[in-house]
Design an enzyme around this catalytic site. Sequence first.
Site, mmCIF file in Angstrom:
data_model
loop_
_atom_site.group_PDB
_atom_site.id
_atom_site.type_symbol
_atom_site.label_atom_id
_atom_site.label_comp_id
_atom_site.label_asym_id
_atom_site.label_seq_id
_atom_site.Cartn_x
_atom_site.Cartn_y
_atom_site.Cartn_z
ATOM 1 N N GLU B 195 0.830 -1.221 0.000
ATOM 2 C CA GLU B 195 0.000 0.000 0.000
ATOM 3 C C GLU B 195 0.858 1.262 0.000
ATOM 4 O O GLU B 195 1.958 1.277 0.526
ATOM 5 C CB GLU B 195 -0.957 -0.030 1.198
ATOM 6 N N ASN B 234 -11.245 2.525 15.352
ATOM 7 C CA ASN B 234 -9.890 2.595 15.904
ATOM 8 C C ASN B 234 -9.942 2.159 17.368
ATOM 9 O O ASN B 234 -9.818 2.954 18.302
ATOM 10 C CB ASN B 234 -9.322 4.005 15.759
ATOM 11 N N HIS B 370 -1.194 4.516 8.317
ATOM 12 C CA HIS B 370 -0.473 4.084 7.113
ATOM 13 C C HIS B 370 1.004 4.434 7.228
ATOM 14 O O HIS B 370 1.357 5.537 7.644
ATOM 15 C CB HIS B 370 -1.061 4.767 5.873
#
EC number: 3.1.-.-
Lengths: 557, 557
Positions: B195, B234, B370
């Site tokens: 990714e 989350n 990320h």
Amino acid sequence: MGTKNNGLSIFALGGINEIGKNMYVVQYADEIIIIDCGAKFPDESLLGIDLIIPDLTYLVENKEKIKAMIVTHGHEDHIGGIPYFLKKLNVPIYATKFTLGLIELKLTEHKLLRETELKSIDDQSRIQFDEMSLSFFKTSHSIPDCLGIVFHTPEGNVVHTGDFKFDLTPVNNQYSDIHKMAEIGQQGVLLLLSESTNAERSGSTPTERRVGDHIDEAFMKAKRKVIISTFASNVNRVQQVVSAALKTNRKLALLGRSMVNVIDVAIKRGYLQVPEGMLIEPHQINALPPEQVAILCTGSQGEPLAALARLSTSSFRGVEILPEDTVILAASPIPGNERNVSRIIDNLFQLGAHVIYGSGSSTGMHVSGHGYQEDLKLMLTLMKPTYFIPIHGEFRMLHHHRQLAESVGVRKNHTFIINNGDVVDIENKEARQTRKIPSGNTYVDGIGVGDVGEIVLRDRKQLSEDGMIVIVLTISKSERKMISRPDTISRGFVYARDSEDLLRKVNHLVEKNVNDLLAEDIHQWNVLKQNIKKSLGQYLFEKTKRKPMILPIIIEV
Amino acid sequence: MGTKNNGLSIFALGGINEIGKNMYVVQYADEIIIIDCGAKFPDESLLGIDLIIPDLTYLVENKEKIKAMIVTHGHEDHIGGIPYFLKKLNVPIYATKFTLGLIELKLTEHKLLRETELKSIDDQSRIQFDEMSLSFFKTSHSIPDCLGIVFHTPEGNVVHTGDFKFDLTPVNNQYSDIHKMAEIGQQGVLLLLSESTNAERSGSTPTERRVGDHIDEAFMKAKRKVIISTFASNVNRVQQVVSAALKTNRKLALLGRSMVNVIDVAIKRGYLQVPEGMLIEPHQINALPPEQVAILCTGSQGEPLAALARLSTSSFRGVEILPEDTVILAASPIPGNERNVSRIIDNLFQLGAHVIYGSGSSTGMHVSGHGYQEDLKLMLTLMKPTYFIPIHGEFRMLHHHRQLAESVGVRKNHTFIINNGDVVDIENKEARQTRKIPSGNTYVDGIGVGDVGEIVLRDRKQLSEDGMIVIVLTISKSERKMISRPDTISRGFVYARDSEDLLRKVNHLVEKNVNDLLAEDIHQWNVLKQNIKKSLGQYLFEKTKRKPMILPIIIEV
């Protein structure tokens, strides 16, 4: 609402709880001075609206009292409303030479230049009106020739900062006149209006020269053409582009109407120095070796029709971005423009260009023109105002600016966080906020100013989300029955071709509905229409979960 | 297009050149394994569209070859398309326990839970299909229980990372299994799909614990109620909120349907530890002293109907934000949401709340899930792939990710920057990208999937910008003349009440136009309609600079 006829009054018609359409008013007795007349771009909820300007009701009602409009600088959120203002009110406009140049471009476009009285001022000017006199001071910002204003009134001095930051190493001569500010503060400031854009950001605004250093570096590293996009009005940044081109032996071409126009004003009025022979026409670009060319263009905010967007999709006639070209975005996206800017960057990478963007310290291709917290505190400290109104910002920015003011000694209840239209009245040095004048958004849509309001926008919203269905019924007056089957037309709702079945059912439903009502001897057309809207609305929502606008039309024959 | 029947093929049906609707496919001979099935939210240009999902044409045409869908984690851009997928294709879905919990919530809503085969896996699972076998490895991300996938194929091993960062001090047990990754790399990776979301950002992603420290600090300083908003999914951040509430002796109330649902899944499946008696119902909030209450709510992205937006406008029944309450936005706005989030922050300040927001180092209420550049390089280094396809990102991100890959040793022409639908075929360890399969956006609007396309959207755009005018003409079949004046109805164009004059002129114009044509013996209705559209369009543009949709309707009687 009541117009006061004595004492000092200060209010905003735009610029508070928003970024955009700045317009402030200082009134003493029967004398009104306007500061700026900006426009704001609509967000996506205002469908079809081109521009937003301030509500001018109060000014139109008191037009004989208006003495002047002072324009602090030439950004759209300070001058964009002027043509619409002038169509209603004929008022002399005072501004510096560069600001006037930009206003003149606008008035020429609106065919208003001849009838408008434009007066050139500078930081040494003094303007005497009946009750008030005005003086000015230089500030630094992201456009040349900005002024702060001092209103000398019988109640005391009111200071309006305009937009500013402190830049101690300015490009050209765009310095902040700290000495004059100190002197103004020393003489006593009754009330300060100071801009709040960056009141949330700690530290000091970096100097414009930092961008220049990064531009220099990028130009030196570039092996082929350099394409750089920035705000045309940021003439000092343009000056640094010129200087980088000079150092690397590149000719400079300008792409985009506003870039050409603004640079023309800047050169003619002495704000930009470009060596003779450096500027070339776009059609000359391809005749030169790529390492000898730089292109300065519009479109840094991702505007779909501007030069950079067209270059990024290889659709700018005669100019191409090729692999190994360098493209610099010397501007940060204004909130709301991020997606358009990202799309352009993606396209530029696809073309094989080396793309430099972002305001982070490593690339550093943008610095703000608005003071950070330390700049704002310095202004407050220099001015030492008795009263303070934070302006030019959304609520959280005004809130933080108030905290900054208190931190440098402004008394707790001496800051007024106002809204557009709230009036602060000062009598005998005592400030109070008690009354309101009309204020709000006036929408410009095409030629129309103010003719689009909530109802039209609500209809546009419904139409935009689920489209519409028009149903035409032809009913015989004499026989009180439908003389043919209903006609149905839909737009923006479903693909007619894929939905024949649905639309046929709609027809049946309406036909039955109307025949039943007519049979019950109900023939007030409004009742029929209400019935159709309701039953058809329920049916369509059940079948599609959409709510198209339903327009039944009854034709009596 | 041609379906290959031997060798290994890899392609994306979504997730490339976009953020959202992730869907990747690994096919070996006649065996297809799908990875994820995400949705994407439309931008403002897609009027009325609720959701975008991948084009499933290729999969529907090859449905007998599909063996499984593996879901890497439970974010919307990886699971949001599943209900629409399942309405067309019945495929067993493999995912970890937590991810399955979120998928089950979705399937229950769409009434698809009973007929779907859901299979629970973890990082120790091994799934054997006819041609390929699959194994898995744990990664860290902003949601629990994420997996990377290894496809063991006769051609070699293909690795899909899922979404990941490296977090060496994870909350709970959400660690990155670096040892297993090293082992996979050691065994040889033919091709890596990794990714690219943060491929533009230098350095390493900060640990989630940093947010926990800031939450602790804010809770300790808070004098009254604390309201904190974050992504429900989350769970590790939620765990840190629970821990801060525990340390400061506060009970915790949950507001917002998705917060309640996701936390229920997390607690029941063992991903969130909440001390007995800590959770209270919203109606109990006001019974406790404010310093003993914390509220965890949805709406951190500014969603207008979510809990935080309603709290910020004092329109949440039974719960109020009062002066001196502390409000924490523990999330950064996703691009496109900035304005809505800013509006909420403004409203919260207006209520007198102490508002903490922003991901800067001083507030630090958010870290990304990320990996930044150093994380991406570590993954590439661990896997040592022969071929590399950067996925999950817009073009500039893929571009930067390629550069990172080259910097750690992936050979120059061994990275494939593909588009959705581009197929990478590998035969005899040799990868080539030559063919394409159908791909694109399928729009979901209400119940309709794929029934809204370019024509409907173009109509909605025109309707949204300038509205419409319907003109009804009643024409006698026998006499070939109008038997009454035209009927005109406008919506979203101008205020009918202010524009009577304009609409009257429209009527006259149309009447004259039609009479002239009929007098010339022109009575093909299509010609009449075209004429009206043209002449009226020109007239209206001249008078208003707007282009409403013009719908002439002719009734023959």
